[in-house]
Design a protein around this motif. Structure first.
Motif, PDB file in Angstrom:
ATOM      1  N   GLU C 405       6.173  -2.788  -7.527  1.00 23.71           N
ATOM      2  CA  GLU C 405       5.710  -1.813  -6.537  1.00 23.71           C
ATOM      3  C   GLU C 405       4.341  -2.223  -5.993  1.00 23.71           C
ATOM      4  OE1 GLU C 405       5.244   2.179  -8.001  1.00 23.71           O
ATOM      5  OE2 GLU C 405       4.955   3.005  -5.985  1.00 23.71           O
ATOM      6  N   ALA C 406       3.512  -2.771  -6.860  1.00 18.93           N
ATOM      7  CA  ALA C 406       2.194  -3.227  -6.413  1.00 18.93           C
ATOM      8  C   ALA C 406       2.335  -4.309  -5.355  1.00 18.93           C
ATOM      9  CB  ALA C 406       1.393  -3.751  -7.607  1.00 18.93           C
ATOM     10  N   VAL C 407       3.232  -5.250  -5.599  1.00 24.16           N
ATOM     11  CA  VAL C 407       3.432  -6.347  -4.646  1.00 24.16           C
ATOM     12  C   VAL C 407       3.967  -5.805  -3.324  1.00 24.16           C
ATOM     13  CG1 VAL C 407       4.812  -8.408  -4.160  1.00 24.16           C
ATOM     14  CG2 VAL C 407       3.760  -8.111  -6.421  1.00 24.16           C
ATOM     15  N   THR C 408       4.954  -4.919  -3.423  1.00 20.99           N
ATOM     16  CA  THR C 408       5.540  -4.359  -2.206  1.00 20.99           C
ATOM     17  C   THR C 408       4.487  -3.635  -1.382  1.00 20.99           C
ATOM     18  OG1 THR C 408       7.623  -4.090  -3.368  1.00 20.99           O
ATOM     19  CG2 THR C 408       7.354  -2.831  -1.347  1.00 20.99           C
ATOM     20  N   LYS C 409       3.689  -2.819  -2.051  1.00 21.02           N
ATOM     21  CA  LYS C 409       2.665  -2.071  -1.307  1.00 21.02           C
ATOM     22  C   LYS C 409       1.600  -3.007  -0.749  1.00 21.02           C
ATOM     23  CE  LYS C 409       2.909   2.644  -3.013  1.00 21.02           C
ATOM     24  NZ  LYS C 409       2.376   3.679  -3.890  1.00 21.02           N
ATOM     25  N   ALA C 410       1.229  -4.005  -1.526  1.00 23.52           N
ATOM     26  CA  ALA C 410       0.199  -4.940  -1.062  1.00 23.52           C
ATOM     27  C   ALA C 410       0.666  -5.666   0.196  1.00 23.52           C
ATOM     28  CB  ALA C 410      -0.143  -5.941  -2.162  1.00 23.52           C
ATOM     29  N   ASN C 411       1.946  -6.057   0.190  1.00 27.59           N
ATOM     30  CA  ASN C 411       2.465  -6.822   1.330  1.00 27.59           C
ATOM     31  C   ASN C 411       2.816  -5.954   2.527  1.00 27.59           C
ATOM     32  OD1 ASN C 411       2.227  -9.280   0.050  1.00 27.59           O
ATOM     33  ND2 ASN C 411       4.328  -9.275  -0.729  1.00 27.59           N
ATOM     34  N   ASN C 412       2.809  -4.657   2.331  1.00 25.82           N
ATOM     35  CA  ASN C 412       3.216  -3.746   3.392  1.00 25.82           C
ATOM     36  C   ASN C 412       2.080  -3.538   4.400  1.00 25.82           C
ATOM     37  OD1 ASN C 412       3.935  -0.249   3.679  1.00 25.82           O
ATOM     38  ND2 ASN C 412       4.843  -1.914   4.795  1.00 25.82           N
ATOM     39  N   SER C 413       1.787  -4.593   5.127  1.00 27.81           N
ATOM     40  CA  SER C 413       0.693  -4.562   6.097  1.00 27.81           C
ATOM     41  C   SER C 413       0.958  -5.663   7.114  1.00 27.81           C
ATOM     42  CB  SER C 413      -0.639  -4.837   5.386  1.00 27.81           C
ATOM     43  OG  SER C 413      -1.642  -5.150   6.325  1.00 27.81           O
ATOM     44  N   PRO C 414       0.606  -5.423   8.367  1.00 31.18           N
ATOM     45  CA  PRO C 414       0.757  -6.515   9.337  1.00 31.18           C
ATOM     46  C   PRO C 414      -0.231  -7.650   9.066  1.00 31.18           C
ATOM     47  CG  PRO C 414       0.459  -4.393  10.429  1.00 31.18           C
ATOM     48  CD  PRO C 414       0.141  -4.186   8.992  1.00 31.18           C
ATOM     49  N   TYR C 415      -1.250  -7.360   8.260  1.00 31.64           N
ATOM     50  CA  TYR C 415      -2.238  -8.390   7.944  1.00 31.64           C
ATOM     51  C   TYR C 415      -1.819  -9.177   6.710  1.00 31.64           C
ATOM     52  CZ  TYR C 415      -5.426  -5.772  11.016  1.00 31.64           C
ATOM     53  OH  TYR C 415      -6.019  -5.153  12.080  1.00 31.64           O
ATOM     54  N   GLY C 416      -2.512 -10.248   6.451  1.00 25.68           N
ATOM     55  CA  GLY C 416      -2.223 -11.044   5.254  1.00 25.68           C
ATOM     56  C   GLY C 416      -3.326 -12.034   4.969  1.00 25.68           C
ATOM     57  N   LEU C 417      -4.546 -11.519   4.871  1.00 23.83           N
ATOM     58  CA  LEU C 417      -5.655 -12.448   4.680  1.00 23.83           C
ATOM     59  C   LEU C 417      -5.982 -12.652   3.208  1.00 23.83           C
ATOM     60  CD1 LEU C 417      -7.667 -14.284   5.907  1.00 23.83           C
ATOM     61  CD2 LEU C 417      -9.116 -12.351   6.482  1.00 23.83           C
ATOM     62  N   SER C 418      -6.259 -11.562   2.507  1.00 23.34           N
ATOM     63  CA  SER C 418      -6.729 -11.722   1.134  1.00 23.34           C
ATOM     64  C   SER C 418      -6.059 -10.701   0.233  1.00 23.34           C
ATOM     65  CB  SER C 418      -8.239 -11.499   1.067  1.00 23.34           C
ATOM     66  OG  SER C 418      -8.511 -10.108   1.223  1.00 23.34           O
ATOM     67  N   ALA C 419      -6.162 -10.957  -1.073  1.00 24.06           N
ATOM     68  CA  ALA C 419      -5.724  -9.965  -2.052  1.00 24.06           C
ATOM     69  C   ALA C 419      -6.417 -10.269  -3.367  1.00 24.06           C
ATOM     70  CB  ALA C 419      -4.206  -9.997  -2.229  1.00 24.06           C
ATOM     71  N   GLY C 420      -6.544  -9.240  -4.177  1.00 22.61           N
ATOM     72  CA  GLY C 420      -7.132  -9.417  -5.502  1.00 22.61           C
ATOM     73  C   GLY C 420      -6.143  -8.982  -6.564  1.00 22.61           C
ATOM     74  N   ILE C 421      -6.222  -9.609  -7.720  1.00 23.40           N
ATOM     75  CA  ILE C 421      -5.354  -9.241  -8.846  1.00 23.40           C
ATOM     76  C   ILE C 421      -6.225  -9.143 -10.084  1.00 23.40           C
ATOM     77  CG2 ILE C 421      -3.316  -9.861 -10.212  1.00 23.40           C
ATOM     78  CD1 ILE C 421      -2.601 -11.877  -8.002  1.00 23.40           C
ATOM     79  N   TRP C 422      -6.125  -8.013 -10.760  1.00 24.31           N
ATOM     80  CA  TRP C 422      -6.900  -7.842 -12.000  1.00 24.31           C
ATOM     81  C   TRP C 422      -5.943  -7.579 -13.139  1.00 24.31           C
ATOM     82  CZ3 TRP C 422     -12.127  -8.695 -11.813  1.00 24.31           C
ATOM     83  CH2 TRP C 422     -12.661  -8.815 -10.526  1.00 24.31           C
ATOM     84  N   THR C 423      -5.784  -8.549 -13.982  1.00 22.39           N
ATOM     85  CA  THR C 423      -4.946  -8.413 -15.171  1.00 22.39           C
ATOM     86  C   THR C 423      -5.392  -9.470 -16.151  1.00 22.39           C
ATOM     87  OG1 THR C 423      -2.704  -8.574 -16.074  1.00 22.39           O
ATOM     88  CG2 THR C 423      -3.170  -9.916 -14.158  1.00 22.39           C
ATOM     89  N   GLU C 424      -5.188  -9.185 -17.430  1.00 21.03           N
ATOM     90  CA  GLU C 424      -5.496 -10.180 -18.449  1.00 21.03           C
ATOM     91  C   GLU C 424      -4.257 -10.999 -18.798  1.00 21.03           C
ATOM     92  OE1 GLU C 424      -8.881 -10.581 -20.364  1.00 21.03           O
ATOM     93  OE2 GLU C 424      -8.909 -10.233 -18.214  1.00 21.03           O
ATOM     94  N   LYS C 425      -3.159 -10.711 -18.101  1.00 19.83           N
ATOM     95  CA  LYS C 425      -1.906 -11.376 -18.421  1.00 19.83           C
ATOM     96  C   LYS C 425      -1.621 -12.476 -17.402  1.00 19.83           C
ATOM     97  CE  LYS C 425       2.804 -10.324 -19.695  1.00 19.83           C
ATOM     98  NZ  LYS C 425       3.613  -9.327 -20.359  1.00 19.83           N
ATOM     99  N   ALA C 426      -1.721 -13.716 -17.862  1.00 21.33           N
ATOM    100  CA  ALA C 426      -1.677 -14.844 -16.930  1.00 21.33           C
ATOM    101  C   ALA C 426      -0.330 -14.973 -16.224  1.00 21.33           C
ATOM    102  CB  ALA C 426      -2.004 -16.130 -17.670  1.00 21.33           C
TER     103      ALA C 426
END
Lengths: 328, 286, 482
Positions: C405-426
């Motif tokens: 769901e995080a990926v879907t929401k993140a990509n749900n934009s006409p833009y696509g410049l940057s994104a951040g990911i915070w997790t300790e799981k590689a």
């Protein structure tokens, strides 16, 4: 291993040793780069010139003036106490330090030298004793307890214990917890009061921020009054990122329980400008309340003279030199 | 005994299926001397829309397949195409009147083109991506990724009815794009037979979608379509593309302009249809 | 903070020697523009700083002609090694004059001296160092043997990182052998004009770099529409990017566009939360949020939403908004009144559409343009503040339940410049990074830039890359064997 519950563990609903250990193991990790960047950012703060004198005086009030040498003698401890009480005789308004920190067999000399000037760090100069087979901690629990009791009996106000880093690194957090708990009990004076317990994590040996974070939580749960970075005998000793991390743990504990735990960076802080960065870290992480001898200390020996030199510069307007402060 | 031939119905290829145009329209395809060859589906804007939907829904799966797998699939296309060499030679000749030698050379070139691109599938990222030695405690890697849904126009020159189609598909799909391609309008038979190759080559439905009809009619809709990521006009020389480029500009669709040597084997063709993604991660022992 | 007050320790402006008036820089000479002169003001004080000429169409023509002559006669004929030496010189001069540039940028732009001193100016110098070394190694840039320069590059840069964006554009262009006509943003021309002096100090041949201040609608338009331009590089709004893309349709003018963004900053429940909080702040409050790659959409896993917000707002209370020249200032001024109005306009839709607003309680200076750090919670993906780029210190917080769901929401934009990911799981980090449709992914960090690292967007965030080996492709025609 017998689990001696603490009020603090109970507060989190941790009613067994297993649950305490499970709790610290489940703590979220720390991203080292982010933590270090945050510390570096704090280090760029520049404080007002008009605040600098207050900052320097605050640093002095928070110092545990320390001598922890094989060559320590009663005489050396007496001069340490003298310096602690009157850091700069040429400027009598200079505050005294919070405590002197010595080995257990030196406690009686410190107590004698202080006399009525002894106190809890606020009411007077506190006597802190390292204990528990400092600095390595490599002895049996019985001996560590005896070491602690001895120092308390001789009049130490505070005990600076070391944790069993070997146990921590091998994942035996049970032992780490149980020892801290046992030493905390050994600090009891029998009259309902106890020598305040500072738990030295020896962060340089724990090596990772994740382990330092776990050890910080474990020490608090086991009854620490203070968590302390280092013995000063291992490099790296105190660092700003490590101290920020420990302050964050203390902050989280406060937000969870309303209880304030102290933090003591020790070793390697030699210059006023470094110490000021720690003050900034305290203010921005836990708030100015923590700049109090009951909640924050610098474990240091040479820092005091640098602060005195800076102080003289502020007062006289010109740079001072090492011959204008006493060697001990 | 004479056998009465059964002419093939040439339909569109969308989402792995062979639908007729939703408009019901067809157009006549004639041979060099005007002889009637076939009725071919004439795609409408709605067919184009459907093709984009099919391409979009296939895209993440195709891009997510391993590069090795994509290479296998592309090589499979080459195999299947090679096995139908005679059919393609005949179809090409029937439309253009080309000699057997010329038609056969085109089919061979098309097969070779698939083999060439198939080999790039699991190598392209190694030449297009790299580690970046940034000044700080960071792992930093740049990798090429498919740009998404590509609309391409096959060459409208009847001399390139197969190779002009393949060169409009292969460089797009090798990295994980999906494609909607407008076939050669006057010579669409090879394209539609090629769809049969695709449908028997383990290519997931929707990865390659082939429309026949008028580029002039369909392209404005595809060029302005917001869900199209790139417009590959490399083989579109001779067509008037400016209005398409303008329409594509409205959603910042990537545009590959018409170029002369569109059938040459060139990594440049792949480069034009990828995005570079750069990933940073912190590094520390502590 | 009672006794531990931080200094109102402003960086001295005495180092600055701003002229009362600047002309255009064409062919290594200062000339008066034929457009209408305009005044540059300090966004933090509204004080008038200097006046500057505006280039009109005729001036643009003159500059392009100068750039063309320099290209034909000097720069394209010079060896890569020699070109590189000029770039190294420029890098060194920027380092030597770093303090002056930092103060100038802060005064003209309104961003904190801490950032200009530690980020903008050192990175600008680093950019020239990096590309200087490429000038004689273009055969190895992955573009085939003997790649060719394009000719005259028209470059239009924004006001959010004036000197840095200049470096991003000028350094690779010159290294590749192109000459340049650059238009700085209308509100922030100062460091570009000072850069013209750097070019003189470096002895750069006349016409290689030309600087034309002016409005986008006049100077910018004339520049992109000039027939003598071979390459256009634009950083700015998506709407202008569209116009430029339309204007080059049907031509062989090469185009790179760095446009808007609505970056998703995704915080998973296993993240190192204190560092994530720092990253969220760095993501949206760095440079007052005037960052195209800002992490303006916080996507936080629902089970840690409250904790993250609590940590975030507590931490924000230590941010200091005010005089950008003060070394302790974290949040400077909004660059212009116009931008301030835009921020107000979009942010005001937040409450109207049902989101909850939190604003940092901090003193706002009497003069200048300011916007207190603001967070909207309860934001729906359909809200304007979750879709439109605000380009200010305004964070929209959305939640998700699963990584997909995080990926879907993140990509749900006409833009696509940057994104951040915070997790300790590689493994999760790498897969999410794979699936995000954005050109720059910061994992457990945010808003990091480096000359060796390519930067640029997917979709409506533009095309082409700046930085790294990939950034050279924007200024070269492919060579043999590609």
């Amino acid at each position: 291993m017998t689990f001696i519950a603490t009020e603090r563990a109970n507060r989190l609903g941790l009613s067994s040793l297993d649950s305490v250990v499970a709790f610290v193991k489940a703590l979220p990790g720390v991203d080292a780069v982010g933590l270090e960047a945050r510390a570096a950012n704090l280090a760029t703060r520049s404080i007002k010139n008009s605040s600098k004198m207050a900052a320097l005086d605050t640093i002095i009030r928070l110092i545990d003036l320390t001598t922890l040498e094989g060559a320590d003698t009663a005489g050396k401890v007496r001069s340490l106490v003298a310096k602690a009480a009157t850091p700069d005789a040429s400027h009598p308004d200079t505050p005294r330090v919070a405590a002197v920190c010595v080995y257990p067999d030196m406690v009686e000399h410190a107590v004698a030298a202080l006399g009525s000037r002894q106190g809890d760090g606020v009411t007077g100069i506190s006597v802190a004793s390292v204990a528990t087979a400092f600095p390595s901690g490599r002895s049996t629990l019985d001996i560590k307890i005896a070491d602690t009791r001895y120092a308390v009996e001789k009049g130490a106000n505070e005990i600076d214990m070391v944790i069993d880093r070997g146990a921590a690194l091998s994942g035996d957090w049970e032992t780490v917890y149980s020892e801290i708990r046992a030493i905390r009990e050994a600090c009891d004076r029998g009259d309902g009061t106890h020598a305040h317990l500072k738990v030295i994590l020896e962060t340089g040996e724990l090596a990772t921020y994740d382990a330092i974070k776990r050890a910080s939580w474990l020490a608090i749960l086991a009854g620490a009054d203070f968590i302390k970075t280092s013995t000063g005998k291992v490099q790296p000793a105190a660092t700003l990122p490590t101290t920020v991390l420990m302050l964050e743990v203390v902050r989280d504990w406060f937000l969870l329980t309303g209880e304030k735990i102290g933090v003591k960076p020790a070793g390697g802080i030699r210059q006023s400008k470094d110490a000021i960065r720690y003050l900034v870290a305290v203010v921005e992480t836990v708030g100015e309340d923590w700049l109090h001898p009951h909640l924050f200390r610098f474990g240091a020996s040479s820092l005091l003279n640098d602060v005195l030199l800076q102080r003289q510069k502020m007062l006289t307007g010109h740079y001072s030199g090492p011959d204008y402060v006493t060697v001990d | 005994m004479s056998h009465m031939s059964i002419p093939k119905t040439y339909k569109l290829f969308i989402g792995g299926k062979f639908p007729r145009s939703e408009s019901g329209r067809v157009y006549d395809v004639h041979g060099p001397k005007g002889v009637f060859l076939a009725n071919v589906a004439q795609a409408s804007r709605k067919d184009a829309r459907d093709a984009v939907v099919a391409a979009r829904s296939a895209q993440s799966g195709w891009a997510g397949a391993t590069a090795y797998n994509r290479g296998q699939v592309l090589y499979r296309i080459a195999e299947m195409l090679d096995g139908r060499t005679e059919q393609f030679v005949a179809e090409i000749r029937s439309v253009t009147g080309a000699s057997d030698k010329v038609a056969r050379a085109e089919v061979h070139a098309a097969v070779d083109m698939w083999v060439w691109y198939a080999g790039w599938a699991d190598k392209y990222a190694q030449i297009a991506g790299n580690a970046n030695p940034v000044s700080g405690p960071f792992f930093n890697l740049s990798v090429p990724e498919p740009t998404g849904v590509v609309v391409s126009v096959a060459s409208q020159d009847t001399a390139y009815s197969l190779i002009g189609l393949v060169s409009a598909i292969a460089p797009a799909i090798v990295t994980g794009n999906t494609v909607v391609v407008i076939a050669n309008e006057a010579a669409p038979l090879a394209a539609l037979s090629f769809a049969e190759v695709v449908s028997t080559s383990d290519v997931p439905g929707g990865v390659i979608n082939i429309l026949t009809g008028s580029a002039a009619e369909i392209m404005p809709w595809l060029a302005s379509h917001a869900d199209v990521n790139a417009l590959d006009l490399a083989a579109a020389s001779g067509l008037s593309t400016v209005e398409w480029e303008k329409a594509a500009a409205d959603t910042l669709t990537r545009i590959v302009r018409p170029r002369a040597a569109f059938t040459s084997l060139s990594v440049d063709r792949i480069d034009a249809l990828v995005e570079t993604k750069t990933i940073w991660h912190t590094k520390s022992l502590a | 903070m009672s006794f531990m007050e931080y200094a109102a320790a402003p960086e001295s402006t005495s180092i600055l020697n701003i002229r009362p008036h600047y002309g255009l820089f064409i062919n290594n000479e200062w000339v008066e523009g034929r457009g209408e002169s305009f005044t540059s003001i300090s966004p933090s004080t509204e004080a008038e700083l200097f006046t500057v000429s505006e280039a009109d169409g005729r001036d643009v023509d003159r500059a392009v002609t100068a750039a063309r002559a320099a290209y034909d006669k000097v720069w394209s004929r010079m060896s890569g090694a020699e070109r590189g030496k000029y770039l190294f010189r420029i890098a060194r001069i920027l380092q030597e004059r770093a303090r002056e540039f930092a103060v100038a940028e802060t005064v003209d732009n309104g961003k904190p001296i801490k950032e200009t001193r530690d980020v903008d100016v050192p990175l600008a110098a680093a950019w020239f160092f990096y590309y200087a070394g490429w000038a004689d190694k273009l055969d190895h840039a992955g573009l085939g043997a003997n790649p060719r320069s394009l000719g005259v590059a028209a470059q239009i840069i924004p006001w959010n990182f004036p000197l840095l964006m200049l470096a991003w554009k000028v350094a690779p262009a010159l290294a590749a052998g192109n000459t340049v006509v650059l238009k700085p943003a209308e509100t922030t021309p100062l460091t570009a004009l000072m850069f013209a002096e750097v070019c003189q100090q470096a002895g750069l041949p006349a016409g290689v770099v030309n600087i034309l201040p002016g409005k986008g609608s006049i100077t910018g338009r004339a520049l992109v529409e000039h027939a003598g331009v071979n390459k256009i590089a634009f950083t700015g709004s998506t709407s202008v990017g569209r116009e430029i893309a339309r204007s080059v349709a049907g031509s062989d003018t090469k185009l790179t566009l760095e446009l808007g963004g609505k970056g998703a900053n995704i915080v998973f429940d296993d993240a190192a939360l204190d560092q994530a909080v720092e990253g969220i702040i760095q993501g949206i409050f760095f440079n007052q949020g005037h960052v195209c790659c800002a992490g303006s959409r916080l996507l936080v896993q629902e089970n840690v939403h409250d904790e993250v917000l609590e940590r975030l707002t507590r931490r924000l209370a230590t941010l200091r908004l005010g005089d950008p020249l003060d070394k302790n200032t974290d949040i400077g001024a909004i660059n212009s009144r116009e931008q301030l109005e835009t921020i107000h306009r979009i942010a005001n839709t937040g409450e109207a559409e049902g989101a909850e607003r939190w604003t940092l309680d901090c003193a706002i200076p009497d003069k200048g343009f300011w916007y207190a750090p603001t967070i909207f919670t309860n934001v729906a993906a359909s809200n304007t503040i979750a879709r439109d780029e605000i380009f200010g210190p305004v964070l929209s917080v959305l939640t998700f339940r699963t990584p997909a769901e995080a990926v879907t929401k993140a990509n749900n934009s006409p833009y696509g410049l940057s994104a951040g990911i915070w997790t300790e799981k590689a493994s999760r980090m790498l897969t999410v990074a794979d699936q995000l449709r954005a050109g720059v992914i910061w994992a457990n960090t945010f808003n990091k830039f480096d000359p060796a690292s390519p930067f640029g967007g997917y979709k409506e965030s533009g095309y082409g890359r700046e930085g790294g080996r990939h950034g050279l492709a924007a200024y070269l025609a492919k060579g043999e064997g590609r």
